[in-house]
Write an enzyme that holds these catalytic residues in place. Structure first.
Site, short mmCIF file in Angstrom:
data_model
loop_
_atom_site.label_atom_id
_atom_site.label_comp_id
_atom_site.label_asym_id
_atom_site.label_seq_id
_atom_site.Cartn_x
_atom_site.Cartn_y
_atom_site.Cartn_z
N GLU A 1 -2.69 11.16 3.47
CA GLU A 1 -3.78 10.92 4.41
C GLU A 1 -3.81 12.09 5.39
OE1 GLU A 1 -4.49 6.50 5.65
OE2 GLU A 1 -2.33 6.88 5.71
N GLU B 1 0.86 -1.19 0.00
CA GLU B 1 0.00 0.00 0.00
C GLU B 1 0.89 1.23 0.00
OE1 GLU B 1 -3.05 0.11 3.01
OE2 GLU B 1 -2.90 2.29 3.21
#
Length: 286
Positions: free
Chosen positions: A170, A165
């Site tokens: 974020e 990932e």
């Protein structure tokens, strides 16, 4: 069009430099950006009125149907199509809106207090290496968790985290001036990352460009062209280095509500919260 009349006393080396500068000035900044090292190979400018089915899949539900209830993070939202829209942002800009709401939804015997949307490009737009970027205006608020990220295309046969990932950006809503860039991999599970904090204001005040530049054995994270993280060391028993980050990954955009990291909404009036996405672009090294 620019024309140059040679000056009788102007050295040709200087003249050639001037010609190069003028020619460059006639080329669109979009074609030059982010630099001569890259060429644009794919983009979604989100200029229409509906999401492109050629580029994106829309996730539905709370992750249970996918075998990962709460999307693996104890998230509280139900993803659906209705929380996606397209709007004019002003200044000639138009783009995608992903909206988290506290409107509640009942599907069958189950009820969720929050709804949102999540889109991904699996089997439609997958990339290995290059520069991947998006221009985004972030939401904020306790329990809000927007992200622009990537997952390995072999996740169906090599479950997370072994498939890898890459979190391009974020943000957890109770820290609206701070963003994070991270890689996750395994087994054994591990992660590496860094964060960046604005000097003033927060990421919901205006648009910012979030990007990675991904080369074999190295990933670099940028916000508005400021390099804030570089990773070139990781290990996974599932794949020799630089695996798992040596294969195509697909793109994701979503706004989660609640979960292990941001925690739950605290009752303050934070809804609705909107993630505005001007574009997503992928460049390949020349």
């Amino acid at each position: 069009m620019h024309y140059i009349v040679p000056h009788p006393k102007l050295p040709w080396t200087v003249l050639l430099s001037l010609i190069a500068i003028i020619l460059v000035s006639t080329i669109s900044c979009d074609l030059l950006f982010p630099g001569d090292d890259y060429v644009l190979i794919w983009s979604d400018e989100f200029n229409g009125t509906a999401l492109s089915s050629a580029n994106w899949n829309i996730e539905i539900g709370d992750g249970t149907a996918q075998g990962i209830p709460g999307w693996g993070n104890n998230e509280l939202q139900y993803y659906r199509t209705e929380n996606i829209s397209f709007e004019d942002f002003g200044g000639g800009e138009r783009g995608l809106v992903i909206e988290a709401r506290d409107d509640g939804i009942t599907v069958g015997p189950d009820t969720w207090n929050y709804t949102s949307s999540r889109i991904q490009s699996k089997d439609k737009a997958e990339f290995a290496y290059g520069r991947i970027e998006a221009r985004i205006k972030m939401p904020k608020g306790q329990g809000i968790w927007p992200a622009f990220w990537m997952l390995g295309h072999d996740i169906d046969t090599r479950p997370w985290p072994a498939s890898g990932e890459i979190d391009i950006v974020e943000l957890v809503g109770h820290e609206p001036a701070r963003i994070h860039g991270t890689i996750h991999y395994g087994t054994p599970y591990s992660y590496r990352g860094n964060d960046f904090t604005l000097g003033s204001g927060d990421f919901s005040d205006d648009f910012h460009i979030f990007a990675i530049e991904w080369d074999p054995g190295e990933i670099r994270w940028y916000v508005d062209e400021t390099l804030y993280s570089l990773q070139r060391s990781w290990y996974s028993a599932e794949a020799p280095y630089p695996g798992p980050f040596d294969k195509p990954f697909f793109l994701l955009l979503n706004v989660a509500v609640g979960g292990n990291w941001p925690g739950s909404p605290d009752g303050s009036k934070v809804f609705p919260q909107r993630m505005l996405v001007d574009y997503v672009r992928v460049y390949q090294a020349r």
